[in-house]
Motif scaffolding. Structure first.
Motif, PDB file in Angstrom:
ATOM      1  N   THR A 114      -0.221  13.588  -8.794  1.00 49.48           N
ATOM      2  CA  THR A 114       0.004  14.936  -8.257  1.00 49.48           C
ATOM      3  C   THR A 114       1.271  15.580  -8.808  1.00 49.48           C
ATOM      4  OG1 THR A 114      -0.928  14.052  -6.224  1.00 49.48           O
ATOM      5  CG2 THR A 114       0.040  16.235  -6.091  1.00 49.48           C
ATOM      6  N   VAL A 115       2.393  14.853  -8.672  1.00 51.03           N
ATOM      7  CA  VAL A 115       3.679  15.467  -9.041  1.00 51.03           C
ATOM      8  C   VAL A 115       3.795  15.636 -10.564  1.00 51.03           C
ATOM      9  CG1 VAL A 115       6.191  15.222  -8.887  1.00 51.03           C
ATOM     10  CG2 VAL A 115       4.753  14.470  -6.984  1.00 51.03           C
ATOM     11  N   LEU A 116       3.566  14.558 -11.310  1.00 54.79           N
ATOM     12  CA  LEU A 116       3.742  14.642 -12.777  1.00 54.79           C
ATOM     13  C   LEU A 116       2.792  15.656 -13.427  1.00 54.79           C
ATOM     14  CD1 LEU A 116       4.483  10.886 -13.633  1.00 54.79           C
ATOM     15  CD2 LEU A 116       6.064  12.814 -13.767  1.00 54.79           C
ATOM     16  N   PRO A 117       1.510  15.699 -13.036  1.00 52.04           N
ATOM     17  CA  PRO A 117       0.652  16.744 -13.631  1.00 52.04           C
ATOM     18  C   PRO A 117       1.175  18.152 -13.364  1.00 52.04           C
ATOM     19  CG  PRO A 117      -0.711  15.073 -12.608  1.00 52.04           C
ATOM     20  CD  PRO A 117       0.705  14.757 -12.241  1.00 52.04           C
TER      21      PRO A 117
ATOM     22  N   THR B 172      -2.831  13.585 -18.957  1.00 55.50           N
ATOM     23  CA  THR B 172      -1.997  14.483 -18.156  1.00 55.50           C
ATOM     24  C   THR B 172      -2.416  14.471 -16.695  1.00 55.50           C
ATOM     25  OG1 THR B 172      -1.624  15.880 -20.074  1.00 55.50           O
ATOM     26  CG2 THR B 172      -1.154  16.868 -17.932  1.00 55.50           C
ATOM     27  N   ASP B 173      -3.712  14.751 -16.417  1.00 50.43           N
ATOM     28  CA  ASP B 173      -4.181  14.853 -15.025  1.00 50.43           C
ATOM     29  C   ASP B 173      -4.978  13.636 -14.588  1.00 50.43           C
ATOM     30  OD1 ASP B 173      -3.309  17.585 -14.326  1.00 50.43           O
ATOM     31  OD2 ASP B 173      -4.567  18.109 -16.031  1.00 50.43           O
ATOM     32  N   ASN B 174      -5.750  13.101 -15.505  1.00 53.75           N
ATOM     33  CA  ASN B 174      -6.658  12.022 -15.141  1.00 53.75           C
ATOM     34  C   ASN B 174      -6.352  10.760 -15.957  1.00 53.75           C
ATOM     35  OD1 ASN B 174      -8.771  10.386 -14.484  1.00 53.75           O
ATOM     36  ND2 ASN B 174     -10.392  11.765 -15.217  1.00 53.75           N
TER      37      ASN B 174
ATOM     38  N   ALA C  94       0.967   6.493  -6.829  1.00 55.96           N
ATOM     39  CA  ALA C  94      -0.233   7.294  -7.120  1.00 55.96           C
ATOM     40  C   ALA C  94       0.052   8.779  -6.907  1.00 55.96           C
ATOM     41  CB  ALA C  94      -1.388   6.829  -6.244  1.00 55.96           C
ATOM     42  N   THR C  95       0.789   9.098  -5.841  1.00 59.79           N
ATOM     43  CA  THR C  95       1.101  10.510  -5.575  1.00 59.79           C
ATOM     44  C   THR C  95       1.939  11.094  -6.714  1.00 59.79           C
ATOM     45  OG1 THR C  95       1.172   9.932  -3.246  1.00 59.79           O
ATOM     46  CG2 THR C  95       2.069  12.089  -3.830  1.00 59.79           C
TER      47      THR C  95
ATOM     48  N   PHE D 135       0.832  -1.211   0.000  1.00 55.49           N
ATOM     49  CA  PHE D 135       0.000   0.000   0.000  1.00 55.49           C
ATOM     50  C   PHE D 135       0.865   1.259   0.000  1.00 55.49           C
ATOM     51  CE2 PHE D 135      -3.398  -2.912   1.607  1.00 55.49           C
ATOM     52  CZ  PHE D 135      -4.217  -2.778   0.483  1.00 55.49           C
ATOM     53  N   GLY D 136       1.996   1.203   0.709  1.00 52.09           N
ATOM     54  CA  GLY D 136       2.928   2.332   0.738  1.00 52.09           C
ATOM     55  C   GLY D 136       3.450   2.630  -0.673  1.00 52.09           C
TER      56      GLY D 136
END
Lengths: 79, 493
Positions: free
Chosen positions: A33-36, B87-89, A28-29, A21-22
């Protein structure tokens, strides 16, 4: 002792699932979050836009994956 | 060579060696033959499907100009594909939005890929006398993991900086294997070597020798003279100077750095029966340096004030990945870009010759243990030879012959590759890397990372590649440019 023996595999299993899960949370982060955010940085956004406009398949592994018409040997002019 | 850790002869390989491409003898058809037969069968089906749907009025002896304008699509075109860019989704990778804002879900290519691979895999397992029901139970989960890898690779930053799916497929597999462990039921479809070999036979259909003369002698000199020199020099340097314990690791890194990145690494690893962690390491190294070179090299070309064609040839001959060459070449304008991609394409064709030569060298010299005093008979060489390479060469020979025979053949091969083999090959490699990850313990990678020798080998080999390719590019595309009338040709296109 018995309690320890019984508890150990459970604890191990818990640790393994927690690690999974870690890792998933970290991936997922980064991806959500970071790449976008990186994609919106001016230099990166320009690069992406240019590649998309020119329809360049940057992730192509072989020339057949490119949207490109290769020159044929016969067309080459030997002096 | 007398390093104690050097690869032992195949006959004495320990079970723990876990080669990426060799497998124990089973009662069914050997894995190499399975891949060769099945790969060629897929190719025949693909070519037949394209042929029966040829447009009205097309003929074998039609003029080239007419053939070029033909809209020829296989009936299965659009039924095989991978998730798109986002990109975002990540959900955006599974749908397309038109300019009017209409959203359409792209299930068809994924369903088609899943169905085809399920049938192909079941046939392969049946040929090998492995359990088909176990495969059918495990394959959907494996396909989901491969799809996840493709979705990760489709993120716009990742995609446009050439961080190919192979890396993410490995990561997905490694995460599962090194946390909760690969579930037993999933083992039923975990067969990385089979997917790699099958993918390579299909890749043979894209290795068209007619493309070799695309830039005439200058292209051949940059791609086919410098590349073997760099490959052999780097391999010898790794053995004699760095004394890399594993010959196969040395060969895979030398090939992926000098030929064409991940695809060359896969082909060479299969030909020299490299261990799966060696292939993973070579792919990781190649992709890391490709990103850097893709960004830096166009700037260096511009700073040096090189002619765009010289710069393009230099970039095409040095940057590992085909897509990254295209992106880097773009900064040099149309002439530079065209030269870069064409040189890379010619280098791509070298993959077949490289795989064959490495397979022969390995069976003849390396597996016999002592290169200098080997007296291996023909039958022994045949026994050890990776037979799937024959499938790869047969696919390449047949498609090259059709391609070269007429303009009709050129368009026919294009329609077949575009609709079937290209997509299937990609999925098979993606599945293979997921399997390699699922089969690898992080600890197996640590010794390679600790020594630092693979990185030194890559850097030294790439430095030689950069220098030699610059020299040859300058000679062929600079000094002799007028002699070969290259300027006229590139502009004329």
């Amino acid at each position: 002792m018995n309690t320890l023996l019984l508890a150990s595999p459970n604890r191990n299993a818990f640790r393994r699932w927690a690690s999974l899960f870690g890792c998933v949370a970290l991936i997922a982060t980064v991806w959500l979050t970071v790449l976008p955010r990186i994609a919106r940085m001016p230099a990166v956004a320009d690069h992406i836009q240019q590649m998309e406009q020119e329809r360049i398949e940057v992730d192509a592994m072989f020339y057949t994956e490119l949207e490109w018409d290769p020159p044929s040997g016969a067309a080459w002019r030997w002096r | 060579m007398s390093e104690p850790n050097e690869n032992p002869p195949a006959s004495s390989s320990p079970a723990s060696a876990s080669p990426a491409t060799s497998s124990p003898r089973k009662p069914g058809l050997h894995e190499d033959w399975t891949a060769a037969y099945l790969g060629l069968l897929i190719l025949v089906v693909s070519l037949s499907l394209a042929l029966v749907s040829r447009p009205e009025g097309t003929k074998w002896n039609m003029p080239a100009a007419e053939a070029k304008s033909v809209e020829w699509k296989s009936p299965v075109k659009g039924w095989l594909g991978k998730p798109g860019t986002w990109t975002d989704n990540p959900v955006d990778s599974l749908r397309k939005t038109s300019e009017q804002g209409d959203v359409t879900w792209q299930w068809k290519p994924l369903v088609g890929a899943f169905g085809s691979l399920l049938v192909i895999g079941a046939l392969a397992y049946a040929f090998r006398a492995d359990s088909v029901p176990k495969f059918l139970i495990a394959f959907p989960a494996l396909f989901l993991l491969a799809t996840l890898s493709y979705v990760m690779a489709g993120q716009s930053v990742v995609k446009n900086y050439n961080l190919e799916y192979a890396l993410w497929a490995l990561l997905v597999g490694l995460v599962i294997a090194n946390t909760v462990g690969t579930p037993k039921w999933l083992d039923g479809a975990v067969s990385g070597e089979l997917y790699i070999k099958l993918g390579l036979v299909l890749l043979g259909a894209e290795v068209l020798f007619g493309r070799l003369l695309a830039l005439g002698l200058p292209g051949v000199c940059v791609a086919w003279v410098v590349t073997p020199i760099v490959l052999i020099s780097t391999y010898v340097f790794g053995q004699k100077v760095l004394k890399i314990p594993s010959r196969s690791l040395n060969m895979v890194i030398s090939a992926d750095m000098s030929v064409c990145g991940v695809s060359a690494a896969i082909a060479t690893a299969a030909a020299c029966k490299a261990k799966k962690e060696e292939l993973s390491l070579a792919v990781g190294l190649s992709l890391s340096f490709t990103v850097m070179m893709m960004v830096v090299m166009p700037r260096v070309v511009q700073a040096m004030g090189l002619d765009p064609m010289v710069g393009g040839a230099w970039i095409g001959g040095t940057i590992d990945s085909t897509g990254a060459v295209t992106a880097a070449g773009e900064a040099l304008g149309p002439q530079g870009s065209e030269t870069a991609v064409t040189v890379k394409m010619i280098q791509n064709i070298l993959i077949g010759v490289t795989a064959f030569c490495v397979a022969v060298y390995w069976t003849r010299f390396v597996e016999s243990g002592d290169a200098a005093n080997s007296t291996v008979g023909v039958s022994e060489i045949w026994r050890r030879f990776p037979k799937f390479v024959l499938g790869f060469l047969a696919a390449s020979a047949v498609c090259s012959a059709i391609f070269a025979a007429s303009a009709f053949g050129e368009v026919w091969i294009g329609a077949s590759t575009d609709a079937v083999t290209k997509s299937l090959r990609g999925w098979l490699f993606c599945l293979a890397f997921v399997c390699i990850g699922l089969d690898t313990n992080f600890r197996q990678l640590l010794p390679y990372l600790k020594s630092g020798k693979p990185m030194v080998l890559y850097v030294c080999g790439q430095s030689l590649n950069i220098l030699l390719t610059l020299g040859m590019s300058y000679l062929m595309f600079g000094v002799l440019k007028d002699y070969f009338a290259l300027n006229e040709y590139i502009v004329a296109r």
